[in-house]
Design a protein around this motif. Structure first.
Motif, PDB file in Angstrom:
ATOM      1  N   UNK A  67     -17.856   0.687  20.789  1.00 30.47           N
ATOM      2  CA  UNK A  67     -18.612   1.187  21.913  1.00 30.47           C
ATOM      3  C   UNK A  67     -18.303   2.798  21.853  1.00 30.47           C
ATOM      4  N   UNK A  68     -17.255   3.151  21.509  1.00 30.21           N
ATOM      5  CA  UNK A  68     -16.899   4.793  21.526  1.00 30.21           C
ATOM      6  C   UNK A  68     -17.638   5.098  20.383  1.00 30.21           C
ATOM      7  N   UNK A  69     -17.668   4.393  19.023  1.00 31.71           N
ATOM      8  CA  UNK A  69     -18.351   5.049  17.731  1.00 31.71           C
ATOM      9  C   UNK A  69     -19.715   5.354  18.412  1.00 31.71           C
ATOM     10  N   UNK A  70     -20.459   4.389  18.930  1.00 31.57           N
ATOM     11  CA  UNK A  70     -21.876   4.797  19.085  1.00 31.57           C
ATOM     12  C   UNK A  70     -22.273   5.610  20.361  1.00 31.57           C
ATOM     13  N   UNK A  71     -21.284   5.722  21.182  1.00 28.45           N
ATOM     14  CA  UNK A  71     -21.570   6.733  22.246  1.00 28.45           C
ATOM     15  C   UNK A  71     -21.306   8.168  21.666  1.00 28.45           C
ATOM     16  N   UNK A  72     -20.517   8.223  20.685  1.00 30.47           N
ATOM     17  CA  UNK A  72     -20.525   9.776  20.019  1.00 30.47           C
ATOM     18  C   UNK A  72     -21.617   9.983  19.148  1.00 30.47           C
ATOM     19  N   UNK A  73     -22.192   8.844  18.677  1.00 23.64           N
ATOM     20  CA  UNK A  73     -23.438   8.884  17.862  1.00 23.64           C
ATOM     21  C   UNK A  73     -24.482   9.715  18.616  1.00 23.64           C
ATOM     22  N   UNK A  74     -24.589   9.162  19.971  1.00 27.20           N
ATOM     23  CA  UNK A  74     -25.796   9.437  20.860  1.00 27.20           C
ATOM     24  C   UNK A  74     -26.058  11.001  20.868  1.00 27.20           C
ATOM     25  N   UNK A  75     -25.116  12.012  21.240  1.00 35.40           N
ATOM     26  CA  UNK A  75     -25.251  13.254  21.362  1.00 35.40           C
ATOM     27  C   UNK A  75     -25.259  14.001  19.803  1.00 35.40           C
ATOM     28  N   UNK A  76     -24.634  13.320  18.819  1.00 33.64           N
ATOM     29  CA  UNK A  76     -24.714  13.776  17.469  1.00 33.64           C
ATOM     30  C   UNK A  76     -26.399  13.706  17.081  1.00 33.64           C
ATOM     31  N   UNK A  77     -27.041  12.469  17.223  1.00 33.33           N
ATOM     32  CA  UNK A  77     -28.282  12.363  16.818  1.00 33.33           C
ATOM     33  C   UNK A  77     -29.353  13.134  17.641  1.00 33.33           C
ATOM     34  N   UNK A  78     -28.787  13.124  19.085  1.00 35.83           N
ATOM     35  CA  UNK A  78     -29.701  14.038  19.916  1.00 35.83           C
ATOM     36  C   UNK A  78     -29.665  15.527  19.465  1.00 35.83           C
ATOM     37  N   UNK A  79     -28.783  16.006  18.744  1.00 37.93           N
ATOM     38  CA  UNK A  79     -28.495  17.173  18.597  1.00 37.93           C
ATOM     39  C   UNK A  79     -29.382  17.697  17.021  1.00 37.93           C
ATOM     40  N   UNK A  80     -29.247  16.443  16.330  1.00 40.36           N
ATOM     41  CA  UNK A  80     -29.930  16.618  14.854  1.00 40.36           C
ATOM     42  C   UNK A  80     -31.567  16.535  14.922  1.00 40.36           C
ATOM     43  N   UNK A  81     -31.827  15.712  15.976  1.00 41.14           N
ATOM     44  CA  UNK A  81     -33.417  15.840  16.366  1.00 41.14           C
ATOM     45  C   UNK A  81     -33.839  16.933  17.043  1.00 41.14           C
ATOM     46  N   UNK A  82     -32.963  17.586  17.912  1.00 36.26           N
ATOM     47  CA  UNK A  82     -33.320  18.722  18.539  1.00 36.26           C
ATOM     48  C   UNK A  82     -33.428  19.862  17.586  1.00 36.26           C
ATOM     49  N   UNK A  83     -32.597  19.961  16.689  1.00 37.34           N
ATOM     50  CA  UNK A  83     -32.441  21.334  15.730  1.00 37.34           C
ATOM     51  C   UNK A  83     -33.847  20.970  14.827  1.00 37.34           C
ATOM     52  N   UNK A  84     -34.441  20.040  14.541  1.00 32.29           N
ATOM     53  CA  UNK A  84     -35.674  20.052  13.678  1.00 32.29           C
ATOM     54  C   UNK A  84     -36.885  20.401  14.635  1.00 32.29           C
ATOM     55  N   UNK A  85     -36.835  19.884  15.963  1.00 28.69           N
ATOM     56  CA  UNK A  85     -37.942  20.355  17.073  1.00 28.69           C
ATOM     57  C   UNK A  85     -37.855  21.921  17.397  1.00 28.69           C
ATOM     58  N   UNK A  86     -36.660  22.277  17.346  1.00 32.56           N
ATOM     59  CA  UNK A  86     -36.284  23.668  17.742  1.00 32.56           C
ATOM     60  C   UNK A  86     -36.900  24.472  16.595  1.00 32.56           C
ATOM     61  N   UNK A  87     -36.504  24.061  15.357  1.00 37.60           N
ATOM     62  CA  UNK A  87     -37.324  25.020  14.073  1.00 37.60           C
ATOM     63  C   UNK A  87     -38.745  24.909  14.478  1.00 37.60           C
ATOM     64  N   UNK A 129     -38.263  26.921  22.801  1.00 40.93           N
ATOM     65  CA  UNK A 129     -37.758  25.909  23.534  1.00 40.93           C
ATOM     66  C   UNK A 129     -36.006  25.711  23.084  1.00 40.93           C
ATOM     67  N   UNK A 130     -35.373  25.869  24.183  1.00 47.54           N
ATOM     68  CA  UNK A 130     -33.809  25.888  23.596  1.00 47.54           C
ATOM     69  C   UNK A 130     -33.577  24.538  23.042  1.00 47.54           C
ATOM     70  N   UNK A 131     -32.479  24.613  22.209  1.00 45.61           N
ATOM     71  CA  UNK A 131     -31.904  23.319  21.536  1.00 45.61           C
ATOM     72  C   UNK A 131     -31.452  22.359  22.635  1.00 45.61           C
ATOM     73  N   UNK A 132     -30.843  22.954  23.571  1.00 44.72           N
ATOM     74  CA  UNK A 132     -30.116  21.748  24.617  1.00 44.72           C
ATOM     75  C   UNK A 132     -31.230  21.147  25.311  1.00 44.72           C
TER      76      UNK A 132
END
Length: 462
Positions: A99-119, A124-127
């Motif tokens: 459970x902890x492994x996948x909980x940590x994946x959530x913000x990491x993948x969200x940030x990775x997706x946000x970085x592409x969209x921000x570019x 629009x801010x990354x957050x």
């Protein structure tokens, strides 16, 4: 949202095509499109050996998990089997670690997706992108499992089509049939300081990195419990894992190392797929790969929300997590488990902003060896459950190959890999952090078990 539906049962809302596509593409993440470039840069063409070794381990583990899951489909999957085969403390521990492994994946993948969209949209801010993506997918996961299945079906289909398109284009280029291409042939497998330029140690290091690219293959055994014929779905998924790994990883990585020198700096800088497409002369290679990576990380985020909530639901059903997490909506969705998992993910993001950098780095490192611990628990559970089933005279329809020899060999290999990680300076922090977290979770599990035992005895005495 809870209505009058409090049966605490999950809906069987996943269709056959949902589970089939999930089983095909569940193993495909951004690590293949981008991260593989780092592994190639470290090990050279011999990275194929690293992917083959890691892939073989996953195939064997999936075969063992399939044997148990077909006999007893359960949304808790290997955590439930560990509970039955090893002891309650083992099911508790591996369930919470997973459970902890996948909980940590959530913000990491969200940030990775946000970085592409921000570019693409720098105004629009990354957050803001990160928050919007997480809330949108949390919303779809809250309504029904059919929504998760439908989103994942299309995400997975697009990932599969992207890889097949890459393989076709790269094959055409390899045979010199692309006009104006800078690359052709397969000479780069050997012409740049040989097949294994940095020695066996570099291949071993690459294997440790690539092994975690395969995490997610086991999700199909969790998802199948919410389909109408879980045994059939798991059988198909387990049988197809061999060709999936061969096609998606070994064939595509072979084409990369054949067409581009392993020491090309672009491999680590922009990723393997983009480097190859750019050298072939495919127009808008960066945009194409960015779109595919965005789909891959969004798919991974979607799966992380689903998987973490189902594991929390299963732990709750067994009395190892807050009882509220097993409540389901009218649509049979464990909405509290979804909300609690998302909330935990937001807390890790908050910790990243307010806590010292070392704290967040420790949180990330703590998930470093969880994949190997999951594989180890699956192997030990299968070893014990198979013996128990044979002792009861059960007919076993789906079997692990060459039992018990191959199971023992897999256990030995996993322990050897964990030992190598502990000895290597670049992986030692992950092992220590995961070990500390595991010890804390085991202690909590034993404490909970002892309290329940004492409470049960008090009731009997009374």
């Amino acid at each position: 949202m809870s209505g009058k539906h409090n049966s605490n049962d999950l809906a069987q809302g996943l269709k056959q095509r949902h589970v089939t596509m999930l089983s095909i593409a569940g193993v495909i993440g951004a690590g293949l499109f981008v991260g593989s470039g780092h592994a190639i840069a470290a090990a050279g063409p011999a990275v194929l050996l690293a992917y083959a070794a890691a892939g073989t381990l996953v195939i064997l583990v999936m075969r063992m998990l399939g044997e148990m899951a077909i006999a007893s489909p359960d949304t808790g999957s290997f955590s439930t089997y560990a509970d039955r085969a090893i002891g309650r403390w083992a099911g508790f521990t591996i369930g919470w670690l997973y459970w902890w492994f996948w909980v940590l994946v959530i913000p990491l993948e969200a940030n990775a997706a946000a970085a592409i969209l921000h570019a693409w949209f720098p105004a629009v801010d990354l957050w803001a992108f990160s928050l919007l993506i997480t809330l949108a997918l949390t919303g779809t996961n809250l309504f029904s499992v059919k929504n998760y299945g439908e989103f994942e079906f299309w995400f997975a289909l697009l990932k599969v089509l992207a890889i097949i398109a890459f393989i076709v284009v790269a094959c055409v280029a390899m045979f010199g049939l692309v006009p104006g291409s800078q690359v052709s042939g397969a000479s780069h497998l050997f012409d740049t300081q040989g097949f294994m330029p940095n020695g066996l140690g570099a291949v071993l290091a690459a294997m440790l990195t690539t092994m975690f690219s395969f995490m997610g293959t086991e999700i199909v055994t969790i998802a199948a419990a919410e389909s109408k014929d879980p045994g059939k779905q798991i059988t198909r998924a387990t049988n197809s894992v061999i060709w999936r790994i061969c096609l998606f990883y070994l064939v595509s990585i072979f084409l990369v190392v054949a067409l581009v020198p392993w020491n090309d700096p672009a491999l680590a800088e922009i990723g393997s797929y983009q480097t190859v497409l750019a050298r072939i002369g495919v127009p808008n290679a960066k945009l194409i790969v960015d779109i595919v990576v965005l789909i891959a990380v969004t798919s991974c985020l979607n799966s992380a929300l689903y998987t973490s909530s189902r594991m929390l639901f299963s732990l709750s059903k067994r009395g190892d997590a807050p009882a509220v997490a097993q409540r389901t909506s009218k649509a049979g969705t464990p909405y509290w488990a979804v909300l609690l998992s998302t909330a935990a993910a937001f807390l890790t993001v908050f910790a990243n902003f307010v806590a010292p950098a070392a704290v967040f780095e420790f949180l990330l490192a703590s998930s470093g060896a969880i994949a190997l611990l999951v594989y180890l628990v699956i192997a030990v559970s299968q070893l014990r459950m198979r013996s128990q089933r044979e002792a009861r005279g059960e007919q076993i329809a789906f079997k692990m190959w060459l039992f018990p020899g191959l199971t023992w060999l897999t256990i030995g290999f996993i322990i050897a890999v964990l030992t190598v990680m502990a000895l290597r300076e670049d992986h030692r922090v992950e092992i220590l952090a995961t070990a500390l977290l595991s010890i804390a979770v085991v202690a909590a599990g034993l404490l909970v078990q002892r309290k329940r035992g004492a409470a049960g005895k008090a009731v009997l005495d009374h």
